[in-house]
Design a protein around this motif. Structure first.
Motif, PDB file in Angstrom:
ATOM      1  N   ALA A 102       0.840  -1.202   0.000  1.00  0.00           N
ATOM      2  CA  ALA A 102       0.000   0.000   0.000  1.00  0.00           C
ATOM      3  C   ALA A 102       0.870   1.245   0.000  1.00  0.00           C
ATOM      4  N   CYS A 103       0.538   2.174  -0.871  1.00  0.00           N
ATOM      5  CA  CYS A 103       1.379   3.352  -1.040  1.00  0.00           C
ATOM      6  C   CYS A 103       0.525   4.472  -1.592  1.00  0.00           C
ATOM      7  N   ARG A 104       0.591   5.604  -0.954  1.00  0.00           N
ATOM      8  CA  ARG A 104      -0.111   6.767  -1.479  1.00  0.00           C
ATOM      9  C   ARG A 104       0.818   7.478  -2.456  1.00  0.00           C
ATOM     10  N   ASP A 327      -4.497   5.715  -2.962  1.00  0.00           N
ATOM     11  CA  ASP A 327      -4.717   6.491  -1.745  1.00  0.00           C
ATOM     12  C   ASP A 327      -5.306   5.578  -0.655  1.00  0.00           C
ATOM     13  N   PRO A 328      -4.558   4.528  -0.298  1.00  0.00           N
ATOM     14  CA  PRO A 328      -5.049   3.633   0.758  1.00  0.00           C
ATOM     15  C   PRO A 328      -5.067   4.377   2.094  1.00  0.00           C
ATOM     16  N   PRO A 329      -5.840   3.891   3.060  1.00  0.00           N
ATOM     17  CA  PRO A 329      -5.925   4.608   4.337  1.00  0.00           C
ATOM     18  C   PRO A 329      -4.561   4.741   5.008  1.00  0.00           C
TER      19      PRO A 329
ATOM     20  N   PHE B 113      -3.804  12.627   5.601  1.00  0.00           N
ATOM     21  CA  PHE B 113      -4.536  11.377   5.693  1.00  0.00           C
ATOM     22  C   PHE B 113      -4.012  10.551   6.856  1.00  0.00           C
ATOM     23  N   ARG B 114      -2.692  10.476   6.914  1.00  0.00           N
ATOM     24  CA  ARG B 114      -2.088   9.691   7.979  1.00  0.00           C
ATOM     25  C   ARG B 114      -2.324  10.364   9.342  1.00  0.00           C
TER      26      ARG B 114
END
Lengths: 453, 393
Positions: A102-104, A327-329, B113-114
């Motif tokens: 997972a990577c934004r 754009d994963p959490p 977001f984080r």
């Protein structure tokens, strides 16, 4: 047999178009699996672009341009997932890896490069994939390896490599993380999207990692991690969750893990043996998976042959459903399963088919969308799409309601809906042709069972 | 009624058929207290919200963006409000507002977001949790609840903050609109189907969620139908959300947790105008909410907590805006505060971390205080050990 085919395509791909259903439902499982892998072999690689050098300053305009490019790549990917001409197996597996690693990615040119890497190695060796991701500019930025330097190590990438990407918690020490971080010092990237090894920042000293000592660099660390049987087990459990989506059968996990390790992490071979195994089609594994938002949208597009007049609205829809690609959490990816479902997402899911079939506006009002300017466009509130029901008409005879409803249910549902179609005859009786079909579909797509595969 | 004629029948909402599931049920135990969480999304610039107007460093680092000394609404000898917060002044003067400065967490993350994730889950910055702090609170204090509207979020979808392991809050944009969706006869038909099917656990789960959604929607509609608060809420989505909150509180709804958000605080360029407008929307809304609840003697049972995922860089950037920062201030409002005014001293602009304010109060200390002192919960079981309360409640 057609039940098994449906299960295979729902889990390994994105369901079947009506035409695919007609031509494939009588295939044997080995034939269908061969097909899926042949399509994957024949897939065209993605085109990677270089970005003009952004030099030292990244202005807000550049960021915005980067985000818009990421959104464009997202839409192209959604098209591939929905199109029968593409490789469903490969795209579904790439989606798995996108969730796993997972990577934004805000910069489009980095996002597409990473997606290319995931797709290129998806069915190949996990060793190659893992190394390629460790050298991937988007990941290097996301997990701060850009700041990982000999004199001031940053442990972020090393920690997630162990905890989330390979072996999982409980199999290493804090000291292992520190030593691994040292081995990855100097692995940086340029804004053009190229890996760059900065030898001046690399720690060439001796490291002791998982009981082994040497002048390790990042590739050595990955090799040592992959020697551990626990790594194969950790990965097999993730494949199990994604493709089987039921409580783990420990004997099967054990034998699949041994196979994965023995094959030196050959992912294609592992998946082929899962999909051709009898147990994969066991009744207790059927209809246990809650479709992820991306899968749900792709299945709908494939089944209803949807063409969008405003494809961007899909981005808004997917955000509302809780899954925005690139754009994963967080770095742990989407939690999946029941966490997809709350009252708001369920109602949106149950109304989605009706919205598409009747061109009704789906009310998607966000209170805040930082850094997502495209979605601020009010046009994206409405899903403006055309459905093509002609191929679906070929699945029914148009006379007997119960019979036609059964045909459509067999095609679309993994488990029969708690619907007695006679109760709803009043809704359908006075119609014919496409309108009659539309109303039957409305019923099926509104059923909670359609959310499952 | 024959099922066959179901959809032809106009009397779909026959009382017998849709006997709401909310007639008898256990509810959330909070000793009657209500918590409203206001999330300012995008990273509100705390330094231009509560201004250190005696601090030369502030004016030095923000030549274009600093609020001029004569425009600041002085609260103490050191600190004052942005003029757009004029409507909060009476609340401050009456002792209904506590301002906690320098709230943050170790190793701050500067991604919206984080950082929002960290605030919503109450995690450490290197820890990834899949449940939120209020969701875990529901897990611990709402074990018997069979409907989700005890905790309500206004917005598109449910925030992680309100997702627990077993329990979840309820999200909606607008009660009337949700009720319209709820009237969809097909979904009402489906909700009545017996899906207690052990073989298909997921099927049963989806049907259960559908039924709960319908019950809660019916409940919320019944509570608010025909009722409208009188106070002057701003005519913005945020104002409408607060009005619905006030409607439900006045109606004695079982809802004890409300979650609302106001977005647009990501002010990288030409910040002054947009931030000022947002702050006045916020202040007007708070004023209206407080007035309405005061009139009905409900303000003393209400606590409003306002936070943002981070503050902004102390120095302005090259485009009259500010970039993502770290620690910032947090507001608590209500008629029952033990320590109104300023809880602690203002930020130290001489001692920065990479150009950002250092935190002095961990946000989880605020949560611990709210959980223990306001919501009658056990903070340790919700957010873990090691977060001392603040004595502000």
């Amino acid at each position: 047999m057609s039940l098994r085919i449906k299960h295979l395509y729902q889990r390994a791909g994105f369901g079947l178009s009506p035409l695919e259903w007609q031509t494939k439902k009588s295939l044997s499982i080995p034939q269908a699996v061969d097909h899926l892998f042949q399509e994957a072999d024949a897939a065209t690689p993605l085109t990677v672009i270089d970005f003009e050098d952004l030099a030292e300053t990244v202005t807000e305009d550049r960021r915005k341009a980067g985000r818009l490019l990421t959104q464009q790549y997202t839409l192209e990917w959604l098209d591939r997932m929905a199109t029968p001409d593409e490789s469903a197996l490969l795209e579904r597996l790439t989606l798995f890896w996108h969730d796993h690693f997972a990577c934004r990615s805000v910069f489009g040119h980095l996002a597409i490069r990473q997606l290319h890497t995931l797709r290129e190695h998806a069915l190949g060796s996990f060793r190659d994939l893992c190394l390629a991701i460790a050298r991937d500019p988007a990941m290097i930025r996301y997990l701060n390896n850009q700041q990982n330097k000999k004199n001031s190590p940053n442990e972020n990438f090393a920690r997630e490599l162990l905890e989330l990407f390979t072996i999982g918690p409980g199999n290493y020490t804090e000291q292992d993380i520190k030593e691994a971080a040292r081995a990855f010092t100097g692995w940086g990237s340029t804004y053009k999207g190229e890996f760059r090894f900065r030898s001046g920042q690399h720690d060439y000293g001796t490291k002791t990692f998982m009981g082994q000592t040497g002048r390790f660099d990042g590739a050595d660390i990955i090799d040592i991690i992959l020697e551990q049987p626990a790594t194969a087990t950790f990965l097999v459990r993730k494949f199990w969750a994604y493709y089987v989506s039921a409580p783990a059968d420990e004997d099967l996990i054990q034998s699949l893990s041994e196979q994965y390790l023995a094959s030196d992490y050959n992912t294609g071979a592992l998946l082929r043996s899962m999909f051709t195994a009898d147990w994969f089609y066991a009744k207790e594994y059927q209809s246990q998976q809650i479709k992820s938002p991306v899968v749900l949208v792709s299945v709908l597009r494939r089944s209803l042959d949807i063409s969008f007049n405003n494809p961007e609205a899909q981005l808004r829809l997917l955000r509302a459903l809780g899954q925005s690609l690139f754009d994963p959490p967080n770095v742990a990816g989407w939690p999946g399963g029941r966490s997809w479902i709350d009252n708001a997402t369920l109602m949106l899911r149950l109304n989605l088919g009706a919205g598409l079939l009747t061109k009704r506006e789906l009310d998607l009002q966000f209170r805040d969308l930082p850094e997502l300017e495209i979605l601020s466009d009010p046009q994206t509130r409405k899903l403006d799409a055309e459905v093509n029901l002609q191929p679906l008409l070929a699945l029914i005879d148009g006379n007997d309601l119960a019979n036609d409803f059964q045909c459509l249910s067999d095609y679309l549902l993994a488990t029969p809906a708690r619907i007695n179609i006679k109760d709803l005859a009043g809704l359908i009786d006075d119609t014919s042709g496409e309108e009659r079909l539309r109303r039957m579909l409305l019923v099926i797509l509104s059923s909670p069972e359609f959310q499952l595969s | 009624m024959k099922r066959r004629t179901f959809l032809k029948n106009t009397g779909l909402a026959s009382a017998a058929l849709f006997a709401p599931a909310f007639l008898q049920r256990p509810s959330l135990v909070t000793n009657g207290k209500i918590l409203i969480v206001v999330q300012l999304s995008g990273g509100n610039d705390g330094l231009n919200t509560v201004i250190p107007y005696r601090n030369d460093k502030y004016y030095e680092l923000r030549p274009d963006l600093a609020i001029a000394r004569q425009d600041v609404l002085n609260l103490t000898d050191e600190l004052g409000f942005n003029p757009s917060l004029e409507d909060l002044r009476p609340l401050y003067d009456q002792g209904h507002l506590s301002i906690i400065n320098n709230v943050g967490y170790p190793n701050p993350d500067r991604s919206h977001f984080r950082s929002m994730d960290i605030w919503q889950t109450a995690a450490n910055s290197n820890e990834y949790l899949t449940t939120g702090w209020l969701g875990r609170y529901l897990d611990s204090r709402c074990t018997g609840c069979d409907v989700p509207h005890h905790a309500l979020e206004f917005g598109q979808g449910l925030s992680l903050a309100l997702k627990g392991v077993d329990k979840r809050g309820f999200a909606l944009n607008d009660i009337q609109q949700m009720a319209r969706t709820n009237r969809n006869p097909l979904l009402r038909y489906l909700a009545q189907q017996d899906a207690h099917d052990h073989e298909h656990e997921q099927v049963a789960y989806l049907y259960k969620t559908l039924l709960e959604t319908q019950s809660s929607t019916a409940y919320l509609l019944e509570k608010t139908e025909g009722k409208r608060t009188r106070a002057n809420f701003p005519a913005t989505p945020f104002g409408r959300d607060l009005r619905q909150v006030a409607d439900l509180i006045l109606a004695g709804s079982d809802t004890k947790i409300y979650y609302v958000s106001l977005g647009g605080f990501d002010t990288h360029a030409n910040q002054a105008g947009p931030q000022g407008r947002l702050l006045s929307v916020y202040a007007e809304g708070m004023k209206a909410l407080a007035e309405e609840l005061q009139q009905h003697n409900l303000w003393q049972d209400t606590l409003v907590m306002t936070f943002s995922e981070f503050g902004r860089r102390v120095a302005q950037n090259g485009s009259r805006g500010t970039d993502h920062g770290a620690a910032s201030n947090l507001f608590l409002m209500g008629g029952n505060l033990r320590q109104p005014g300023f809880y602690n001293e203002g930020p130290n602009l001489e001692d920065l971390l990479e150009g950002d304010l250092k935190y002095k109060v961990d946000f989880r200390q605020v949560y611990a205080t709210v959980l223990d002192k306001w919501l009658a919960a056990d903070a340790k079981s919700v957010i873990g050990k090691g977060f001392d309360g603040l004595g502000v409640l």
